[in-house]
Every structure is written in structure tokens, then in C-alpha cells.
Design a protein around this motif. Structure first.
Motif, mmCIF file in Angstrom:
data_model
loop_
_atom_site.group_PDB
_atom_site.id
_atom_site.type_symbol
_atom_site.label_atom_id
_atom_site.label_comp_id
_atom_site.label_asym_id
_atom_site.label_seq_id
_atom_site.Cartn_x
_atom_site.Cartn_y
_atom_site.Cartn_z
ATOM 1 N N ASN A 187 0.842 -1.397 0.091
ATOM 2 C CA ASN A 187 0.159 0.071 -0.036
ATOM 3 C C ASN A 187 0.902 1.297 0.022
ATOM 4 N N ILE A 188 2.089 1.312 0.863
ATOM 5 C CA ILE A 188 3.000 2.446 0.873
ATOM 6 C C ILE A 188 3.544 2.372 -0.811
ATOM 7 N N GLY A 189 3.692 1.350 -1.376
ATOM 8 C CA GLY A 189 4.327 1.610 -2.640
ATOM 9 C C GLY A 189 3.095 2.297 -3.818
ATOM 10 N N LEU A 190 2.044 1.790 -3.626
ATOM 11 C CA LEU A 190 0.889 2.273 -4.258
ATOM 12 C C LEU A 190 0.861 3.846 -4.003
ATOM 13 N N LEU A 191 1.073 4.277 -2.799
ATOM 14 C CA LEU A 191 0.880 5.516 -2.421
ATOM 15 C C LEU A 191 2.046 6.561 -3.034
ATOM 16 N N HIS A 192 3.200 5.945 -2.995
ATOM 17 C CA HIS A 192 4.330 6.691 -3.927
ATOM 18 C C HIS A 192 4.269 6.729 -5.291
ATOM 19 N N LEU A 193 3.495 5.749 -5.969
ATOM 20 C CA LEU A 193 3.109 5.595 -7.087
ATOM 21 C C LEU A 193 2.178 6.499 -7.750
ATOM 22 N N ASP A 194 1.091 6.964 -6.684
ATOM 23 C CA ASP A 194 0.292 8.169 -6.931
ATOM 24 C C ASP A 194 0.987 9.243 -6.930
ATOM 25 N N MET A 195 2.173 9.529 -6.088
ATOM 26 C CA MET A 195 2.620 10.785 -6.139
ATOM 27 C C MET A 195 3.821 11.047 -7.102
ATOM 28 N N GLY A 196 4.057 9.930 -7.839
ATOM 29 C CA GLY A 196 5.036 10.055 -8.894
ATOM 30 C C GLY A 196 6.387 9.427 -8.649
ATOM 31 N N GLU A 197 6.489 8.908 -7.282
ATOM 32 C CA GLU A 197 7.979 8.554 -7.100
ATOM 33 C C GLU A 197 7.954 7.041 -7.340
ATOM 34 N N VAL A 198 8.201 6.688 -8.786
ATOM 35 C CA VAL A 198 8.035 5.346 -9.157
ATOM 36 C C VAL A 198 9.181 4.429 -8.718
ATOM 37 N N MET A 199 10.359 4.983 -8.594
ATOM 38 C CA MET A 199 11.481 4.165 -8.176
ATOM 39 C C MET A 199 11.153 3.780 -6.651
ATOM 40 N N LYS A 200 10.808 4.691 -5.863
ATOM 41 C CA LYS A 200 10.494 4.464 -4.332
ATOM 42 C C LYS A 200 9.438 3.471 -4.307
ATOM 43 N N ALA A 201 8.523 3.488 -5.076
ATOM 44 C CA ALA A 201 7.189 2.556 -5.044
ATOM 45 C C ALA A 201 7.879 1.193 -5.504
ATOM 46 N N ILE A 202 8.885 1.003 -6.444
ATOM 47 C CA ILE A 202 9.276 -0.395 -6.887
ATOM 48 C C ILE A 202 10.134 -1.177 -5.718
ATOM 49 N N GLU A 203 10.614 0.033 -4.825
ATOM 50 C CA GLU A 203 11.437 -0.669 -3.519
ATOM 51 C C GLU A 203 10.561 -1.299 -2.783
ATOM 52 N N TYR A 204 9.212 -0.724 -2.482
ATOM 53 C CA TYR A 204 8.369 -1.097 -1.394
ATOM 54 C C TYR A 204 7.571 -2.401 -2.172
ATOM 55 N N PHE A 205 7.412 -2.357 -3.447
ATOM 56 C CA PHE A 205 6.630 -3.555 -4.116
ATOM 57 C C PHE A 205 7.595 -4.699 -3.982
ATOM 58 N N GLU A 206 9.068 -4.618 -4.083
ATOM 59 C CA GLU A 206 10.110 -5.779 -4.231
ATOM 60 C C GLU A 206 10.018 -6.511 -2.774
ATOM 61 N N PHE A 207 9.989 -5.730 -1.639
ATOM 62 C CA PHE A 207 9.716 -5.803 -0.213
ATOM 63 C C PHE A 207 8.816 -6.696 -0.110
ATOM 64 N N ALA A 208 7.526 -6.387 -0.574
ATOM 65 C CA ALA A 208 6.334 -7.047 -0.213
ATOM 66 C C ALA A 208 6.141 -8.369 -1.238
ATOM 67 N N ILE A 209 6.945 -8.284 -2.285
ATOM 68 C CA ILE A 209 6.885 -9.608 -3.281
ATOM 69 C C ILE A 209 7.726 -10.797 -2.325
ATOM 70 N N LYS A 210 8.856 -10.318 -1.842
ATOM 71 C CA LYS A 210 9.697 -11.587 -0.962
ATOM 72 C C LYS A 210 8.902 -11.880 0.204
ATOM 73 N N ILE A 211 8.061 -11.193 0.998
ATOM 74 C CA ILE A 211 7.371 -11.572 2.095
ATOM 75 C C ILE A 211 6.342 -12.636 1.565
ATOM 76 N N LYS A 212 5.532 -12.097 0.449
ATOM 77 C CA LYS A 212 4.357 -12.838 0.020
ATOM 78 C C LYS A 212 5.009 -14.163 -0.640
ATOM 79 N N GLU A 213 5.920 -14.199 -1.088
ATOM 80 C CA GLU A 213 6.542 -15.592 -1.641
ATOM 81 C C GLU A 213 6.914 -16.409 -0.517
ATOM 82 N N SER A 214 7.624 -15.848 0.659
ATOM 83 C CA SER A 214 7.828 -16.617 1.668
ATOM 84 C C SER A 214 6.801 -17.219 2.499
ATOM 85 N N ILE A 215 5.619 -16.682 2.371
ATOM 86 C CA ILE A 215 4.312 -17.072 3.123
ATOM 87 C C ILE A 215 3.421 -17.775 2.264
ATOM 88 N N LYS A 216 3.861 -17.786 0.915
ATOM 89 C CA LYS A 216 2.729 -18.372 -0.086
ATOM 90 C C LYS A 216 1.653 -17.783 -0.327
#
Length: 799
Positions: A187-216
């Protein structure tokens, strides 16, 4: 290619809800059987409210509020600690659920109110509640804070949203809840995406992906892949011009990779809405790369999915995408005049469909887009009358949006001006009043002393005169009063007698009025109760019919199952009511492919019952007994129907009257085809329904069915078995009479079989996905604003 990105709609769905398909009637029965209030409240919160939240949010709000009120009343009646703790938990959950459902229905202000109350009450309860509830309370706090952050984001309060998201992460880390942490990071990544801070949004998305992969967490992982794809697509826009063409293409490839990963997961877990939006995004990417055929392929996939789930906003958007794409393809310099005209015709057709669905959902933005596309397309084909019409529509719609915004701005400015003007005027009047008060005070002080002296002198003289006059008058009055009192006493005694009589009459009338009032109140309560019971019964009946639709749809071949059996095909299934009297059916027996299209007596619920009976008998005749002769299938099906419905004809009566015809004519009109997969030999037998075969050279064979139904009939003969030899590429069409009998067109006439035959001939060489779109648009355009008169089914199969 930025131009296509400015023309197309970008559809992105960040989260898709999933849930059970419980039978709401059974849930209410469980609720009614529950003995304790605590159990009833829990069922309202966890089961009934959850069901309505997915299907009818307004009813969900009523259920959650009912749970909260019941818990509050139950708390007043009990002093047991364990019961009170359970009730306090249910109150908190009810507030949290009210916050979520208000957010989902677009009421973020109310969502903040309920969620903030849930967090406050949870923290208060955490200080005194037993250990068994501690973990659950902490989860509620973390999830509610995450939801509050989402509400702040919707209201545009980004600083408040980030602050609340951070609080949610801290609470989740205390209980090591990785699912909540990954959701908040996303959700924080989506917020940064709305604000035009794309690279910061990608950092948060990557962090979320790692966790979701670990918990399936597969649904969450699919959503995160969508977000990553959108982020890389934003970079590929190259707004600052820093990327080379190779760099732009690289970002587009990354976006496509993430979209494909998301589709792979969504197909496994059944997230249909995710798949539709992903197809649109992929179509946009391919369009921006001038790969128009791929772009059109993905837009058509998205359109078919949206038609299947009846998502009208998505249908309008897909038609808009296809219209814009066809317009761009028509402007290609490499086209002949004939090819350009073909693309412009497709642009107009898609644009009209976009306009139709946009009007149904009252979307001004989509109507403006459709008008813009249509005015350009009509001008390109020299139809200036239509081009002018849609140009005017385009201006009127823009003016409407601009007028609403402008009116609000002017009103705000005038209000501000009047406020400031009134403030200045009040300040001025206050100063003038202060000056006048000071002058008046000086004058009053000068004359006050003289006025007091005059008052004392006059008052003294008046008092002396009054005292003398009073003494004389009192003597006269005393004598008169004595006589008056005696007369008045006699009058009062007489009136007292009359008044007592009137009081008795008033009491009797009051008692009668109160009795009438009680009777009216009782009758009003009876009428109100009866009205509420009727409304509940109506809702229960409608819910049951909707659930019957799911059952009916489940027995019809669809999706991959239909594709495995029928191969290259399309199915246009359009019931008049919630459930349908039409049905289609198919199966394979060894080397034989058996498929049917049927129209049962009536439509709606009676027709649906008959269709379920037909499917059951076909399964018994073909799958169990392996009958593969088309006419024998119909003969056996007729006997099954007659036997099941106890249909019979009355013979001669004793007095010699004429033989009566069947007392029950319920049955069906049906077309049955049996195809030898090896030799391509086709058997056909029909009851009032015929068969169309369009050969590869565009010649059309029209084989009518026998003029008798699958039911009791005055003259029943065995059904005819027609045999045809087919070739690869030939196309078979079956249909019910709902299409040909539909009134419409400029003269409000039936569509008729002749038009149906010409339509099949025209579309037979097209891909099946395009044929489905064409059949749907032809029926809707013919029907127009008129009511649909019957269920409609069309089945097309390419050999």
C-alpha cells in the motif's frame, strides 16, 4: 509511442476480493436456531455480514450495525467476565467491518470514523482483557490502522496515510504478522506511485513480493506483480526523455513479464477480474510498440472476460480501447483505401458500443472518449452529419463537466468574497457605534441630574393626589362589591352545576377517542408487520432465484471444459430473466461428438426447471446408454419428458364427444447434432429447431427440424435423421427462436430467419471470438431500447 497511451484507457485493479458462496438462506436458518445472543452476534459478524459484504454492501452495513446494537444490549444484561469479553470483541469487530465496507463503497470519511473507534476501543480493552483474546486484539489494531491509511489515501491526505501505515507496520511487527506487513508495504508503494515517486514505489513492491513469496500468499503476490508491471510501464512513458528507445522497450518487457506472472497466478486461484485488467494493460503495451494485432488480441480477450462476468464499465473501456486502436491502424500510411475503410468501420462499430455501455453506467468520461473517437472516424469516411453530431455531443459533455467544476469554484469564490465583505462592514459599524455611544453618554450625564429632580417633584404630587382619590374610591367600591359578590355567587353556583355535567360528557368522549386510537394503532402495526414480511419474502425469493442461476450455469459446458469438447467455437447465452428456459449441452462418446441447443416451454423459473430436466435426461440417454443416433436421442428424450410430466391424451368419452388433445403441452424445441470426429459425417435431428451449415465457399445449408415438439402432440411420428458430409473449415450454427423473434430495427419488426442466415454467412470466416462480439452487438443494436421478449442462445462450431 505516446499517442496511443493518450487514447487508450488504462485499467488497473490493485486488489480483488474473494470469498465463499454460501447459501444465505441456510445462514439465516443457523442464526434463527442459535440459542445464545453471543452466538447470534458472531454469526451476523463473521458469516451473514461477510456474505452481504461481497454481494450487497448496503445489507452488510445493516447486519454489522445490528451486531453492534445486539452486543451493546447484551452487555447491559450480563456480569459474567468471559461473556462480557466476547461481547466487547464482537462490538470492536462490528466497527472494524463497518469501516471496511464503507471504504469499499467509497465513503472514506465514515470509514475513518468506524475504524478509529475500533482502534481506540481495542487499545482500551487490551489493558483488561484475558490472554486468550490478546493476540486477536493486536491483529485487529494492525489491520484497522492499515485500512485507515487506505482511507486517508483516498481522501488525498498522503502525509496522514504514510504516518498511519508506519503505525500499522509497528503493530504487525510486534506480533510477527508477515501478511499484514507485506500488505502495508504494498500500500505504501501504491501511495508513492500516486505521488509520481516510481523508483521508491518499486522498492516497496519488491519488499512486499519477497514476504508474500515466503508465506505463499498467492492472491497477494498476483496483485504485487500487477503493481510492479504498472510501475515499469510508468517509467517507459519516458516523460523526462532520459531513456533511449532500447531503454523504453526494456521497461515495457519488464512490465509484460510481471503481467504474465500475475496472469499465471490469477488463473490458478480464479481471479477473473485481475486477468481482464492485465489483458488490457498488455494490449496497451503492444499497441505502444506498434504491434497492433497482438494489442487487438489482448483487448478482445479482456472484452470477452468482461462480457462473461457482466462488468459493464470494463466492457465500455474495452470497446473504447478497440475503437482507439482501430483508428490508429486506419491512419497507417501502408494501408490501401479498402483496408483503411475496413478499420474505420471497426472504429465506428466499437465506438458505438463504447457509447452504449458508457450511457448505461452514466460515465461522462467514457462518453467523451467515445464521442472524440466517433467524430474523427465519421469525418474520415466523409459522413459529416454524424461527425458534426458527435462533435457537438463531445462539446456538450465537456461543457457539462467544466460547468459543474466552474459553478463550484465560482460559488466558493463568491462565498469567500461575501464573508470578507461582511467582516469589513461589521468592523466599520462597530467603530461608528462606539463613537455614537461615547457622545450619547456625555449628553445623558448632563441632563440626568435635571431629569431626576423633575421626576421627584412630579412623583410627590401624583402620590398625594392618588392617595386622596384612592380613599374616596375605596368607600364607593366597597358598597358596590358587596352587591356584586352576592349576584356573582348565585351565577357561580349555577355554572358549577352546568360545568359538572360537561365534565362528565368530556370524560366519556375522551374514553371513546382513546379506544379508537388504540384500535388504529393496532391496525397500523399489523399493516407494517405484514409489509415487512412481504419485503423479506420477496428478497428471499429473489436470492433463491439468483442462487438457482449459479446452479443452472454450473451444469452448462463453459470455459476450458467446453473448449476441450467443442474445439473452436463460441456460445452466445443471453437469458431474458435471471434464470433461463434455454440450454445448451455437449459431450463425447468414443468417436462421436454430441451437441444440442434447446428452448424449453416458457422462460424464467418454469423454463429453468424444464432445462435442468432436459440436461439430466440427455446425460442418461447419451452418456450412460451411449445412444449416438440423433433421431433416436430425440425419440427417447420425448418419451422421458412425457413420462416425467405424466402427459397423456384423453380418449373418447362415454357420450361420444370428440377426442380431447393433451392436457399438458410442456416440453421443448431442440436441435441435436452427432458428429463423427474421424469421418466428419454429421447427423442432425430437430424438433421445431433447424440447423445452419456455412461451407468454406460461403454457401449456406438450412435444414429445418420436424414440426413437432419434444412433448405430447396430436400426431407424434419418429423424428427424421438427416446425414451430411462436412469438410474442415465448415461452420455449424444452432440457435433458439429468441433471436429471430426479437422485435427491433427501425420498423419494430422481428429479426427473422432470413437475416439470421445472412449474418451467419457474413461472419463464418471470422475468428470465433470476433463472431461472439458481432452476434452480441447485432442483437443489442437490433433490440435497441426495447424489452427482450425471450431467452436467446446461439452456438457456433468450426469443423
Amino acid at each position: 509511442m505516446h499517442r496511443i497511451l493518450s487514447l487508450l484507457f488504462l485499467l488497473v485493479l490493485f486488489a480483488i476480493a474473494s470469498g465463499k458462496s454460501e447459501n444465505i438462506d441456510s445462514l439465516w436458518r443457523v442464526y434463527d436456531k442459535a440459542v445464545h445472543d453471543t452466538l447470534k452476534i458472531k454469526i451476523l459478524n463473521d458469516e451473514i455480514g461477510s456474505y452481504y459484504q461481497r454481494n450487497n454492501p448496503d445489507s452488510a452495513i445493516i447486519c454489522y450495525q445490528m451486531a453492534y446494537d445486539m452486543a451493546s444490549k447484551a452487555l447491559e444484561k450480563t456480569s459474567k467476565k468471559d461473556v462480557r469479553e466476547a461481547l466487547e470483541m464482537e462490538k470492536i469487530l462490528a466497527n472494524a467491518y463497518l469501516g471496511v465496507v464503507n471504504y469499499e463503497t467509497g465513503n472514506s470519511e465514515k470509514s475513518l470514523k468506524y475504524l478509529s473507534l475500533a482502534v481506540k476501543n481495542s487499545r482500551d480493552l487490551l489493558k483488561t482483557i484475558s490472554n486468550k483474546y490478546q493476540g486477536k486484539i493486536k491483529v485487529i489494531i494492525a489491520r484497522s490502522l492499515n485500512q485507515i491509511g487506505m482511507s486517508y489515501k483516498e481522501l488525498g491526505k498522503y502525509d496522514k496515510a504514510i504516518e498511519t501505515y508506519q503505525k500499522s507496520i509497528k503493530e504487525a511487527e510486534k506480533i510477527n504478522d508477515k501478511l499484514i506487513i507485506s500488505d502495508v508495504r504494498s500500500n505504501i508503494g501504491l501511495l508513492h506511485l500516486d505521488m509520481g515517486e516510481v523508483m521508491k514505489a518499486i522498492e516497496y513492491f519488491e519488499f512486499a513480493i519477497k514476504i508474500k513469496e515466503s508465506i505463499k500468499d498467492m492472491p497477494g503476490l498476483s496483485n504485487c506483480y500487477i503493481n510492479m508491471g504498472i510501475a515499469h510501464l510508468r517509467i517507459s512513458y519516458n516523460d523526462d526523455g532520459k531513456l533511449s528507445e532500447e531503454g523504453v522497450r526494456k521497461e515495457q518487457d519488464l512490465a509484460l513479464d510481471f503481467f504474465k506472472k500475475s496472469i499465471e497466478i490469477a488463473e490458478k486461484v480464479g481471479m477473473q477480474s485481475n486477468i481482464s485488467s492485465l489483458y488490457v494493460n498488455m494490449g496497451i503495451v503492444y499497441g505502444s510498440r506498434n504491434e497492433f494485432e497482438k494489442s487487438e488480441e489482448y483487448f478482445l480477450k479482456a472484452l470477452n472476460l468482461n462480457i462473461e462476468i457482466d462488468f459493464k464499465d470494463g466492457i465500455a473501456a474495452c470497446y473504447g480501447n478497440l475503437a482507439a486502436l482501430s483508428q490508429i491502424m486506419a491512419e497507417s500510411v501502408a494501408l490501401t483505401e479498402g483496408q483503411k475503410k475496413k478499420y474505420l468501420e471497426k472504429t465506428i462499430n466499437y465506438g458505438l458500443q463504447c457509447m452504449k455501455y458508457a450511457k448505461e453506467i452514466n460515465s461522462l468520461e467514457r462518453q467523451i472518449f467515445a464521442c472524440s473517437t466517433l467524430k474523427t472516424a465519421y469525418a474520415s469516411v466523409n459522413n459529416y452529419k454524424e461527425a458534426l453530431f458527435y462533435a457537438n455531443e463531445y462539446l456538450e459533455l465537456n461543457k457539462k463537466i467544466f460547468s459543474e467544476d466552474k459553478t463550484k469554484a465560482i460559488a466558493d469564490a463568491e462565498k469567500k468574497f461575501e464573508t470578507e465583505k461582511n467582516k469589513l462592514l461589521i468592523d466599520k459599524l462597530n467603530k461608528e457605534k462606539q463613537l455614537q455611544d461615547s457622545q450619547l453618554k456625555l449628553e445623558q450625564e448632563a441632563s440626568e441630574q435635571q431629569r431626576l429632580i423633575n421626576y421627584f417633584i412630579i412623583a410627590g404630587l401624583i402620590l398625594i393626589s392618588l392617595f386622596a382619590f384612592f380613599i374616596v374610591q375605596r368607600l364607593r367600591i366597597t358598597r358596590k362589591q358587596k352587591k356584586v359578590i352576592e349576584v356573582q355567587k348565585a351565577v357561580v353556583d349555577e355554572k358549577n352545576v352546568i360545568l359538572n355535567q360537561q365534565n362528565e360528557e368530556i370524560r366519556a368522549q375522551r374514553d371513546e377517542i382513546e379506544a379508537q386510537r388504540d384500535e388504529i394503532t393496532a391496525q397500523r402495526d399489523l399493516v407494517t408487520n405484514q409489509k415487512e414480511r412481504i419485503e423479506v419474502q420477496k428478497k428471499e425469493i429473489t436470492d433463491s432465484i439468483v442462487y438457482a442461476k449459479y446452479i443452472q450455469t454450473a451444469v452448462l459446458p463453459t470455459g476450458d471444459y467446453a473448449k476441450d469438447i467443442l474445439g473452436e467455437h463460441f456460445i452466445y447465452f443471453n437469458p431474458k430473466d435471471i434464470v433461463s428456459g434455454d440450454f445448451y449441452w455437449a459431450t463425447k462418446v468414443d468417436k462421436w461428438l454430441v451437441f444440442t441447443v434447446a428452448d424449453c416451454t416458457g422462460h424464467g423459473v418454469p423454463g429453468a426447471f424444464m432445462s435442468m430436466l432436459g440436461v439430466s435426461f440427455l446425460n442418461e440417454i447419451v452418456r450412460e446408454k451411449e445412444v449416438t443416433l440423433a433421431n433416436e436421442i430425440l425419440d427417447r428424450l420425448r418419451m422421458k419428458i412425457i413420462d416425467a410430466l405424466k402427459q397423456k391424451s384423453l380418449g373418447e368419452t362415454d357420450n361420444g364427444s370428440k377426442k380431447a388433445v393433451s392436457r399438458m403441452r410442456d416440453g421443448m424445441d431442440i436441435a441435436v447434432c452427432v458428429l463423427n470426429i474421424d469421418s466428419l459425417q454429421l447427423q442432425f435431428s430437430g424438433a421445431n429447431n433447424g440447423l445452419f451449415v456455412v461451407k468454406t465457399d460461403k454457401s449456406v445449408f438450412d435444414i429445418p427440424g420436424d414440426k413437432q415438439p419434444v412433448a405430447i402432440y396430436e400426431k407424434m411420428v419418429p423424428f427424421t435423421n438427416h446425414v451430411l458430409d462436412l469438410q474442415t473449415g465448415d461452420t455449424i450454427y444452432l440457435n433458439t427462436d429468441g433471436f429471430t423473434d426479437q422485435f427491433g430495427g427501425a420498423e419494430n419488426k422481428k429479426f427473422m430467419t432470413k437475416r439470421m442466415k445472412e449474418m451467419f454467412k457474413e461472419i463464418s470466416s471470422r475468428p470465433m471470438s470476433e463472431q461472439l462480439v458481432f452476434v452480441n452487438s447485432t442483437f443489442e443494436n437490433w433490440k435497441g431500447i426495447r424489452d427482450q421478449i425471450d431467452d436467446v442462445t446461439v452456438l457456433g462450431i468450426r469443423i
